[in-house]
Design an enzyme around this catalytic site. Structure first.
Site, PDB file in Angstrom:
ATOM      1  N   ALA A   2       0.470  -1.284   0.194  1.00 32.49           N
ATOM      2  CA  ALA A   2       0.067  -0.205   0.015  1.00 32.49           C
ATOM      3  C   ALA A   2       0.773   1.580   0.324  1.00 32.49           C
ATOM      4  O   ALA A   2       0.273   2.286  -0.487  1.00 32.49           O
ATOM      5  CB  ALA A   2      -1.208  -0.080   1.296  1.00 32.49           C
ATOM      6  N   ARG A  42      -6.294  -0.021   5.006  1.00 33.74           N
ATOM      7  CA  ARG A  42      -6.906  -0.481   6.126  1.00 33.74           C
ATOM      8  C   ARG A  42      -7.070   0.187   7.434  1.00 33.74           C
ATOM      9  O   ARG A  42      -7.647   0.289   8.677  1.00 33.74           O
ATOM     10  CB  ARG A  42      -5.519  -1.465   6.792  1.00 33.74           C
ATOM     11  CG  ARG A  42      -5.532  -3.007   5.770  1.00 33.74           C
ATOM     12  CD  ARG A  42      -4.860  -3.689   6.125  1.00 33.74           C
ATOM     13  NE  ARG A  42      -4.793  -4.560   5.064  1.00 33.74           N
ATOM     14  CZ  ARG A  42      -3.990  -4.201   3.787  1.00 33.74           C
ATOM     15  NH1 ARG A  42      -3.552  -3.328   3.170  1.00 33.74           N
ATOM     16  NH2 ARG A  42      -3.960  -4.968   2.827  1.00 33.74           N
ATOM     17  N   GLN A  73       0.885  -5.618  -4.265  1.00 33.22           N
ATOM     18  CA  GLN A  73      -0.237  -6.135  -2.756  1.00 33.22           C
ATOM     19  C   GLN A  73      -1.610  -5.251  -3.325  1.00 33.22           C
ATOM     20  O   GLN A  73      -2.771  -5.256  -2.804  1.00 33.22           O
ATOM     21  CB  GLN A  73      -0.421  -5.993  -1.928  1.00 33.22           C
ATOM     22  CG  GLN A  73       0.879  -7.284  -1.446  1.00 33.22           C
ATOM     23  CD  GLN A  73       1.600  -7.099   0.379  1.00 33.22           C
ATOM     24  OE1 GLN A  73       1.581  -6.123   1.141  1.00 33.22           O
ATOM     25  NE2 GLN A  73       1.626  -8.036   0.422  1.00 33.22           N
ATOM     26  N   ILE A 113      -4.279  -2.862  -5.615  1.00 38.65           N
ATOM     27  CA  ILE A 113      -5.243  -2.851  -6.919  1.00 38.65           C
ATOM     28  C   ILE A 113      -5.729  -2.054  -7.457  1.00 38.65           C
ATOM     29  O   ILE A 113      -6.611  -1.503  -8.645  1.00 38.65           O
ATOM     30  CB  ILE A 113      -6.779  -3.270  -6.019  1.00 38.65           C
ATOM     31  CG1 ILE A 113      -7.147  -2.446  -5.073  1.00 38.65           C
ATOM     32  CG2 ILE A 113      -6.555  -5.040  -5.553  1.00 38.65           C
ATOM     33  CD1 ILE A 113      -8.558  -3.041  -4.482  1.00 38.65           C
ATOM     34  N   HIS A 153      -3.414  -9.099  -5.475  1.00 37.88           N
ATOM     35  CA  HIS A 153      -5.236  -9.144  -5.470  1.00 37.88           C
ATOM     36  C   HIS A 153      -6.191  -8.587  -5.982  1.00 37.88           C
ATOM     37  O   HIS A 153      -7.056  -8.191  -5.421  1.00 37.88           O
ATOM     38  CB  HIS A 153      -4.888  -8.221  -3.911  1.00 37.88           C
ATOM     39  CG  HIS A 153      -4.357  -8.847  -2.328  1.00 37.88           C
ATOM     40  ND1 HIS A 153      -3.797  -7.310  -1.518  1.00 37.88           N
ATOM     41  CD2 HIS A 153      -4.311  -9.545  -2.370  1.00 37.88           C
ATOM     42  CE1 HIS A 153      -3.107  -8.808  -0.721  1.00 37.88           C
ATOM     43  NE2 HIS A 153      -3.604  -9.910  -1.301  1.00 37.88           N
ATOM     44  N   THR A 176       5.613  -2.154   2.006  1.00 34.91           N
ATOM     45  CA  THR A 176       4.800  -2.918   2.716  1.00 34.91           C
ATOM     46  C   THR A 176       5.802  -3.911   4.031  1.00 34.91           C
ATOM     47  O   THR A 176       6.890  -3.542   4.078  1.00 34.91           O
ATOM     48  CB  THR A 176       4.199  -4.419   2.153  1.00 34.91           C
ATOM     49  OG1 THR A 176       3.560  -5.210   3.336  1.00 34.91           O
ATOM     50  CG2 THR A 176       5.415  -4.679   1.090  1.00 34.91           C
ATOM     51  N   SER A 177       4.593  -3.634   5.337  1.00 38.03           N
ATOM     52  CA  SER A 177       6.014  -4.551   6.376  1.00 38.03           C
ATOM     53  C   SER A 177       5.729  -5.255   6.368  1.00 38.03           C
ATOM     54  O   SER A 177       6.356  -6.727   7.157  1.00 38.03           O
ATOM     55  CB  SER A 177       5.201  -3.516   7.498  1.00 38.03           C
ATOM     56  OG  SER A 177       3.539  -4.053   7.952  1.00 38.03           O
TER      57      SER A 177
END
Ligand code: ZN
Length: 241
Positions: free
Chosen positions: A20, A32, A101, A103, A119, A189-190
């Site tokens: 993200a 999120r 990840q 979209i 995703h 991203t983590s």
């Protein structure tokens, strides 16, 4: 000029894995972090993870779309320097794939050819009844539940919802790309979101670069960690020949 440039110059097959954080600089927030949805009739609050689940899509299709249109669709967002740099690295023959990840389709918009969207994508949608495919415009133009112009069936985004499985073909391609890469750059991203952690295990190359504003559980494994916004970390490659 930078440690990252040295890594890129020494690499022959880079794979980028992003989350993200790659799109936040294009004005797309991580869903999120978005608020949930409060249903006055039902007297309940739904968390984003609940709204974006397969069962919620089936049982509350209209509310799903209200939320989806306002929180997940960002039709005016444009690629940022991170997207542009990755497309340039692919054109320069340095990068073999982007695994994302996200979209939002911004990697393709930036010119990247090999993009593995774990995703799914908001740009692809299909009729649940006749399987006909539709673009994002159909979702944006519709109100309420978008329906197929051919058979009247409900249209569903090709976005992997909670409770749904990832496309095994996309996963397999991601594993193959990671296994063949000599360098893996992870950004935005983590690595805690499924299936990121598992996928990273497929990488056996020598250089692991992590670009993330916060520390991740993988920092110890990395050959280079860069604590910068991803757009500025990659900006120097936008004009790579
Ligand atoms: Zn149809």
């Amino acid at each position: 000029m930078s440690a990252l440039r040295d890594v890129v110059e020494a690499s022959r097959r880079i794979v980028f894995f992003g989350g993200a954080g790659v799109s936040t600089e294009s004005g797309i927030p991580d869903f999120r972090s978005a608020g949930g949805l409060y249903s006055r009739e039902a007297g309940v609050a739904y968390a984003p993870e609940e709204i974006l689940s397969h069962s919620f899509f089936v049982s509350h299709t209209e509310q799903f779309y209200d939320y989806y249109r306002t929180q997940l669709l960002h039709p005016d967002a444009r690629p940022n320097p991170a997207h542009l740099a990755l497309a340039a690295l692919e054109r320069a023959g340095k990068l073999s794939a982007v695994i994302t990840q996200n979209i939002d389709g911004l990697h393709a918009a930036a010119g990247s050819k090999r993009v593995l969207e774990l995703h799914g994508s908001v740009h692809r949608n299909h009729c649940l009844q006749c399987r006909r495919e539709f673009g994002l415009d159909v979702i944006l133009r519709s109100t309420g539940v978008p329906r197929c112009s051919f058979c009247g069936g409900v249209i569903k985004p090709d976005v992997v919802l909670y409770e749904e499985a990832l496309d095994p073909a996309v996963l397999e391609q991601a594993v193959t790309e990671l296994a063949q890469a000599d360098t893996l750059i992870v950004g935005g991203t983590s690595l805690v979101v499924y299936p990121a952690a598992g996928l990273i295990g497929s990488f056996t190359g020598s250089q692991l670069v992590l670009i993330n504003r916060d520390a991740t559980g993988y920092d110890r494994m990395a050959t280079l960690t860069i604590r910068e916004p991803i757009g500025s970390a990659l900006a120097e490659f936008v004009d790579i020949a």
